[in-house]
Scaffold this active site. Sequence first.
Site, PDB file in Angstrom:
ATOM      1  N   ARG A  77       0.825  -1.146   0.014  1.00 48.17           N
ATOM      2  CA  ARG A  77       0.105  -0.108   0.017  1.00 48.17           C
ATOM      3  C   ARG A  77       0.717   1.296   0.004  1.00 48.17           C
ATOM      4  O   ARG A  77       0.374   2.312   0.425  1.00 48.17           O
ATOM      5  CB  ARG A  77      -0.848   0.106   1.238  1.00 48.17           C
ATOM      6  CG  ARG A  77      -2.019  -1.285   1.237  1.00 48.17           C
ATOM      7  CD  ARG A  77      -3.149  -0.731   1.822  1.00 48.17           C
ATOM      8  NE  ARG A  77      -4.133  -2.113   2.217  1.00 48.17           N
ATOM      9  CZ  ARG A  77      -3.921  -3.185   2.481  1.00 48.17           C
ATOM     10  NH1 ARG A  77      -2.904  -3.144   3.410  1.00 48.17           N
ATOM     11  NH2 ARG A  77      -4.625  -4.154   2.446  1.00 48.17           N
ATOM     12  N   LYS A 137       3.135  11.776 -10.489  1.00 44.80           N
ATOM     13  CA  LYS A 137       2.209  11.051 -11.534  1.00 44.80           C
ATOM     14  C   LYS A 137       2.803   9.410 -11.839  1.00 44.80           C
ATOM     15  O   LYS A 137       4.085   9.550 -12.501  1.00 44.80           O
ATOM     16  CB  LYS A 137       1.724  11.811 -12.926  1.00 44.80           C
ATOM     17  CG  LYS A 137       0.715  12.489 -12.564  1.00 44.80           C
ATOM     18  CD  LYS A 137       0.371  13.073 -13.807  1.00 44.80           C
ATOM     19  CE  LYS A 137      -0.522  14.317 -14.210  1.00 44.80           C
ATOM     20  NZ  LYS A 137      -0.992  14.925 -15.304  1.00 44.80           N
ATOM     21  N   GLU A 155       8.968  19.344 -24.417  1.00 45.99           N
ATOM     22  CA  GLU A 155       8.428  19.633 -23.031  1.00 45.99           C
ATOM     23  C   GLU A 155       9.333  20.985 -22.743  1.00 45.99           C
ATOM     24  O   GLU A 155       9.014  22.040 -22.033  1.00 45.99           O
ATOM     25  CB  GLU A 155       8.499  18.778 -22.037  1.00 45.99           C
ATOM     26  CG  GLU A 155       7.932  17.422 -22.223  1.00 45.99           C
ATOM     27  CD  GLU A 155       6.511  17.446 -22.162  1.00 45.99           C
ATOM     28  OE1 GLU A 155       5.761  18.473 -21.629  1.00 45.99           O
ATOM     29  OE2 GLU A 155       5.618  16.588 -22.336  1.00 45.99           O
ATOM     30  N   LYS A 215       7.527  23.795 -12.918  1.00 46.66           N
ATOM     31  CA  LYS A 215       6.741  22.633 -12.626  1.00 46.66           C
ATOM     32  C   LYS A 215       6.408  22.523 -11.240  1.00 46.66           C
ATOM     33  O   LYS A 215       5.475  22.229 -10.798  1.00 46.66           O
ATOM     34  CB  LYS A 215       7.110  21.434 -13.096  1.00 46.66           C
ATOM     35  CG  LYS A 215       6.260  20.351 -13.002  1.00 46.66           C
ATOM     36  CD  LYS A 215       6.453  18.993 -13.761  1.00 46.66           C
ATOM     37  CE  LYS A 215       5.399  17.840 -13.483  1.00 46.66           C
ATOM     38  NZ  LYS A 215       5.504  16.717 -14.419  1.00 46.66           N
ATOM     39  N   GLU A 273      -4.121  18.164 -10.168  1.00 44.08           N
ATOM     40  CA  GLU A 273      -4.550  18.379 -11.273  1.00 44.08           C
ATOM     41  C   GLU A 273      -5.976  18.919 -11.381  1.00 44.08           C
ATOM     42  O   GLU A 273      -6.714  18.498 -12.517  1.00 44.08           O
ATOM     43  CB  GLU A 273      -4.038  17.624 -12.438  1.00 44.08           C
ATOM     44  CG  GLU A 273      -4.056  18.207 -13.880  1.00 44.08           C
ATOM     45  CD  GLU A 273      -3.735  17.178 -15.111  1.00 44.08           C
ATOM     46  OE1 GLU A 273      -2.555  16.760 -14.607  1.00 44.08           O
ATOM     47  OE2 GLU A 273      -4.159  17.316 -16.091  1.00 44.08           O
ATOM     48  N   ARG A 278      -2.790  23.063 -12.474  1.00 42.34           N
ATOM     49  CA  ARG A 278      -1.667  22.270 -13.065  1.00 42.34           C
ATOM     50  C   ARG A 278      -2.018  21.864 -14.425  1.00 42.34           C
ATOM     51  O   ARG A 278      -1.022  21.344 -15.301  1.00 42.34           O
ATOM     52  CB  ARG A 278      -1.687  21.024 -12.249  1.00 42.34           C
ATOM     53  CG  ARG A 278      -0.931  19.954 -12.614  1.00 42.34           C
ATOM     54  CD  ARG A 278      -0.535  18.826 -11.668  1.00 42.34           C
ATOM     55  NE  ARG A 278       0.470  17.923 -12.216  1.00 42.34           N
ATOM     56  CZ  ARG A 278       0.990  16.735 -11.352  1.00 42.34           C
ATOM     57  NH1 ARG A 278       0.651  16.687 -10.191  1.00 42.34           N
ATOM     58  NH2 ARG A 278       1.888  16.127 -11.824  1.00 42.34           N
ATOM     59  N   ASN A 321      -0.766  21.243 -19.188  1.00 47.97           N
ATOM     60  CA  ASN A 321      -1.080  20.488 -20.608  1.00 47.97           C
ATOM     61  C   ASN A 321      -1.108  21.247 -21.955  1.00 47.97           C
ATOM     62  O   ASN A 321      -1.593  20.640 -22.869  1.00 47.97           O
ATOM     63  CB  ASN A 321      -2.473  20.062 -20.614  1.00 47.97           C
ATOM     64  CG  ASN A 321      -2.551  18.938 -19.584  1.00 47.97           C
ATOM     65  OD1 ASN A 321      -1.588  18.259 -19.125  1.00 47.97           O
ATOM     66  ND2 ASN A 321      -3.786  18.957 -18.777  1.00 47.97           N
ATOM     67  N   HIS A 341      -0.777  19.734 -25.293  1.00 44.04           N
ATOM     68  CA  HIS A 341      -1.030  18.285 -25.018  1.00 44.04           C
ATOM     69  C   HIS A 341      -2.595  17.922 -25.483  1.00 44.04           C
ATOM     70  O   HIS A 341      -2.471  16.576 -26.115  1.00 44.04           O
ATOM     71  CB  HIS A 341      -1.122  18.051 -23.725  1.00 44.04           C
ATOM     72  CG  HIS A 341       0.448  17.911 -23.163  1.00 44.04           C
ATOM     73  ND1 HIS A 341       1.459  18.747 -23.384  1.00 44.04           N
ATOM     74  CD2 HIS A 341       1.226  16.577 -22.589  1.00 44.04           C
ATOM     75  CE1 HIS A 341       2.494  18.383 -22.737  1.00 44.04           C
ATOM     76  NE2 HIS A 341       2.507  17.211 -22.489  1.00 44.04           N
ATOM     77  N   HIS A 356      -1.501  14.779 -28.040  1.00 48.05           N
ATOM     78  CA  HIS A 356      -1.890  13.638 -27.567  1.00 48.05           C
ATOM     79  C   HIS A 356      -2.729  12.941 -28.715  1.00 48.05           C
ATOM     80  O   HIS A 356      -2.577  11.741 -29.053  1.00 48.05           O
ATOM     81  CB  HIS A 356      -2.580  13.518 -26.523  1.00 48.05           C
ATOM     82  CG  HIS A 356      -2.140  13.549 -25.092  1.00 48.05           C
ATOM     83  ND1 HIS A 356      -2.520  13.975 -24.058  1.00 48.05           N
ATOM     84  CD2 HIS A 356      -0.855  13.081 -24.791  1.00 48.05           C
ATOM     85  CE1 HIS A 356      -1.515  13.740 -23.130  1.00 48.05           C
ATOM     86  NE2 HIS A 356      -0.442  13.368 -23.518  1.00 48.05           N
ATOM     87  N   HIS A 358       6.126  11.888 -28.081  1.00 48.79           N
ATOM     88  CA  HIS A 358       5.473  12.730 -27.478  1.00 48.79           C
ATOM     89  C   HIS A 358       5.865  14.201 -27.562  1.00 48.79           C
ATOM     90  O   HIS A 358       4.862  15.101 -27.711  1.00 48.79           O
ATOM     91  CB  HIS A 358       5.513  12.386 -25.960  1.00 48.79           C
ATOM     92  CG  HIS A 358       4.787  13.228 -25.120  1.00 48.79           C
ATOM     93  ND1 HIS A 358       3.360  13.183 -25.151  1.00 48.79           N
ATOM     94  CD2 HIS A 358       5.262  13.883 -24.075  1.00 48.79           C
ATOM     95  CE1 HIS A 358       3.127  14.095 -24.121  1.00 48.79           C
ATOM     96  NE2 HIS A 358       4.061  14.504 -23.519  1.00 48.79           N
TER      97      HIS A 358
END
Length: 348
Positions: free
Chosen positions: A121, A143, A185, A221, A231, A235, A239, A242, A246, A258
């Site tokens: 956990r 993330k 990025e 960031k 997010e 946040r 994106n 993106h 994406h 990417h």
Amino acid sequence: MITVSVSASENYNVLIGRGILADVGKLCADKLKNTKKILVVSDSNVTPLYTAKVKKSFTEAGFETYTLTFEAGEENKTLETFGNIAESAARLGFCRDDAFAALGGGVTGDITGFAAACYMRGIKYVQIPTTLLAAIDSSVGGKTGVDLPEGKNLVGAFHQPSAVVFDPEVLSTLPEKELRNGLGEGIKYAVLKGGRIKEIIQSGLNPENLEEFCALCVKYKSEIVSRDEKESGVRQLLNLGHTLGHAEEKLSGYKISHGEAIACGIYIMAKASKNKGTLSERAFEEIVGMLEKTNLLRESEIGKEELVAAAATDKKNHADGLNVVTVRDTGDCRIEKMSLKELGEYIK
Ligand code: ADP
Ligand code: ZN
């Protein structure tokens, strides 16, 4: 060495410095006080290059150190690899206080972080990024996750690392294509923040300014993540490029990387804003200049309608529309709610 502190549900430091890979054990030690065992996870490209050095460093710092290598490639960012990491830890008798170390690019970081989030956990992990993309983006912010056959990153968790240690010297072995992937990025941060990040891209990244550049990107960031870890608000600025990026990545069957795709996404959004009159000609030219400088300027071969239709299936979409990041100036981007139809109109 430059230290950037991140305050999220857990506070941690991002350490950036030439040659610090050899000291990674010592540098992580005070964040891993009760840890006896460390499992260093990396992929089959990175293991022969850096694992021995990292293992030695953790061992010298007093940890019982183990290693695990999985086959390189995004196609192995799976539940199966995740299971292998967890099962190895169990067999090696890892307990609550023990930790994982993700040595590699975004794939390694995501999968190792997710295994750390779930094993017993949740145990600690440290990130040791070896790609530019991981160093300035994916290693910071917590993330983690894996892909499913049905889509990328569909299973995951937020789990902050205990430390991030980045030695820019590891980029010397990184293929050019992977460097460009990270630069996508980098341009994103230059457009979001402007200032010195923009200047560095404009003058060209080189070994002299690389540490400063990475530190500034991470600092930006981390400030955003500190304000909005999960997010739900600010946040989403991260994106930028993106939504369409994406979509292009997906429609190309992931042949377009990417970084290349989001650079193109930024370009489409900037051009649309210029045509609407909300982005000045000067700022638009600056963005184009940065894309040219990094070899990332490109018109998408995919039609805009198709891109918008593909954006509709993005997991980040909400029932009441998309949160699209628009560009007002370098250093001034906004989150705007748009329906698919409005986005289609916007970029037409
Ligand atoms: P990202 O998501 O950060 O782009 P990946 O984990 O997909 O990263 O890594 C991209 C590719 O580069 C992978 O094939 C990986 O094995 C390889 N790689 C990562 N770091 C290095 C490095 N420092 N030197 C050489 N190859 C590397
Ligand atoms: Zn991205």
